[in-house]
Write a protein that holds these residues in place. Structure first.
Motif, short mmCIF file in Angstrom:
data_model
loop_
_atom_site.label_atom_id
_atom_site.label_comp_id
_atom_site.label_asym_id
_atom_site.label_seq_id
_atom_site.Cartn_x
_atom_site.Cartn_y
_atom_site.Cartn_z
N ASP A 1 -47.64 67.07 30.97
CA ASP A 1 -48.41 65.97 31.55
C ASP A 1 -48.83 64.96 30.49
N LYS A 2 -49.24 65.45 29.35
CA LYS A 2 -49.65 64.56 28.27
C LYS A 2 -48.49 63.68 27.82
N ASP B 1 -47.85 61.03 30.45
CA ASP B 1 -48.87 59.98 30.39
C ASP B 1 -48.63 59.05 29.21
N ASN C 1 -47.97 55.06 29.60
CA ASN C 1 -48.88 54.09 28.99
C ASN C 1 -48.16 53.17 28.01
N ILE D 1 -49.73 55.58 37.34
CA ILE D 1 -50.75 56.22 36.51
C ILE D 1 -51.97 56.58 37.34
N LYS D 2 -52.40 55.64 38.19
CA LYS D 2 -53.59 55.87 39.01
C LYS D 2 -53.32 56.91 40.11
N LYS E 1 -51.22 59.39 39.90
CA LYS E 1 -51.17 60.71 39.28
C LYS E 1 -52.56 61.23 38.95
N LYS E 2 -53.44 60.35 38.49
CA LYS E 2 -54.81 60.78 38.17
C LYS E 2 -55.48 61.41 39.39
N VAL F 1 -53.82 64.84 40.08
CA VAL F 1 -54.25 65.84 39.10
C VAL F 1 -55.66 66.33 39.44
N TYR F 2 -56.54 65.41 39.78
CA TYR F 2 -57.91 65.80 40.15
C TYR F 2 -57.90 66.74 41.35
N THR G 1 -65.89 60.99 43.97
CA THR G 1 -64.76 60.88 43.03
C THR G 1 -63.48 60.54 43.77
N HIS H 1 -61.02 57.20 43.38
CA HIS H 1 -59.56 57.25 43.23
C HIS H 1 -58.87 56.44 44.32
#
Length: 344
Positions: free
Chosen positions: A201-202, A205, A209, A232-233, A235-236, A239-240, A253, A257
């Motif tokens: 994942d890192k 990302d 980016n 990106i948004k 996926k965030k 992931v949450y 939250t 999102h």
């Protein structure tokens, strides 16, 4: 290993990282696969494959290729398969710690795992040769494939026994003997899989980016910029949802999102021009946004899941439950799959 709503991001489908814009796990097109396999096999005259990657590709291309190998040959090939087999196996056991007793009313066995992990092992070795060197990721990958091969071995050893109903002939003797090693392999894989997918994942990302910054000031890449920003948004949010227990999800939250995703979708629609496949992607983006909103509303209103919903959640049918984490992940996967065909 308690059952959870977590779906491995990776749960999923291979991302088209070789298309320059990438995030999540989408499926590489067959044409790209053929091209990549041809280059991998033949290389270029007078230049080794590793040298070619490092001299012509640069660090960004190295990150893309390394990440793509991890996702396409390991995570998507095996992670969900192994964990779904585990969930299937424990679904009919009264106590997963003690294993089968022979008194079970229903015996579902476990799902088959195709492959023994050798292809993943080869991909990890290939990725290790690609610059930039990433010691932590590569060490985590080695632990992953070791746990993967053991889990696949244990599943393959016992799958025919349950698939052929052989437990009816030996009073579960073989099933009982296999339970301990099988569960130990599942536990080891679950841990290694979580560690590995976090590292992947890192990398994803970082690639996304970097692409975002490359497109930011390029007027000809406005649509590509908005797609990458949205990815990106999106996926965030996924992931949450996928990495937190349902009871710990916050409506506030989730609403944040949803707001960010909605703004990003509007920007994409404003920027799209003559992209032939953009309509399908936009439609899937709207479906994903709705899934996030539906989950937010369920959490906000404290709406319980029905008994049937609870039986489906965490299984292959969980995506059919509206307002569930499973639905969010399912729509995210559909979104990523459709994005791999965009011309950016």
């Amino acid at each position: 290993m308690p059952r959870s709503h977590e779906k491995l991001i990776t749960t999923i489908i291979t991302v088209s990282l070789l298309l320059a814009v990438s995030l999540g796990c989408g499926r590489i097109t067959e044409k790209l696969k053929e091209q990549a396999e041809k280059i991998e096999k033949e290389g270029e005259p007078g230049i080794s494959n590793v040298s070619r990657r490092n001299t012509a590709g640069g660090e960004d291309e190295g990150l893309i290729e390394k990440t793509n190998l991890y996702i396409s040959k390991c995570v998507n090939q095996y992670s969900n398969s192994i964990m779904n087999s585990y969930r299937r196996y424990t679904s009919w056991l009264s106590d997963p710690k003690t294993g089968p007793t022979g008194n079970e009313r229903l015996v579902y066995g476990l799902y088959e795992v195709r492959g023994d992990g050798t292809d993943c092992e080869t991909a990890i070795k290939q990725a290790a040769e690609i610059e930039p060197k990433m010691e932590t990721v590569e060490q985590t990958a080695e632990k992953y494939v070791a746990a993967l091969k053991e889990a696949a071995k244990q599943v393959k050893a016992i799958y025919p026994y349950y698939n052929q109903n052989d437990y009816k002939d030996d009073k579960f003797e073989k099933g009982k003997a296999a339970h301990g090693p099988l569960m130990a392999a599942f536990a080891a894989f679950e841990t290694a899989n979580k560690d590995f997918t976090l590292e992947v994942d890192k990398l994803e990302d970082e690639v996304a980016n970097r692409r975002l910054e490359q497109y930011r000031d390029d007027a000809t890449k406005k649509f590509a910029f908005t797609v990458t920003d949205f990815g990106i948004k999106a996926k965030k949010a996924m992931v949450y949802v996928s990495r937190n227990p349902y009871k710990e999800l916050s409506a506030d939250t989730l609403q944040t999102h949803a707001d960010e995703i909605e703004k990003a979708i509007t920007a994409m629609k404003d920027a799209v021009s003559d992209n032939a496949l953009a309509g399908t992607y936009m439609s899937n983006a709207d479906k994903y946004l709705k899934a996030v909103k539906d989950l937010m509303r369920r959490v906000r209103d404290n709406k319980p899941f029905s008994s049937m919903d609870q039986r489906w959640l965490g299984t292959g049918s969980g995506w059919m439950v509206e307002g569930s984490p499973d639905k969010v992940v399912h729509e995210y996967n559909s979104l990523v799959r459709s994005r791999s065909f965009l011309r950016l």
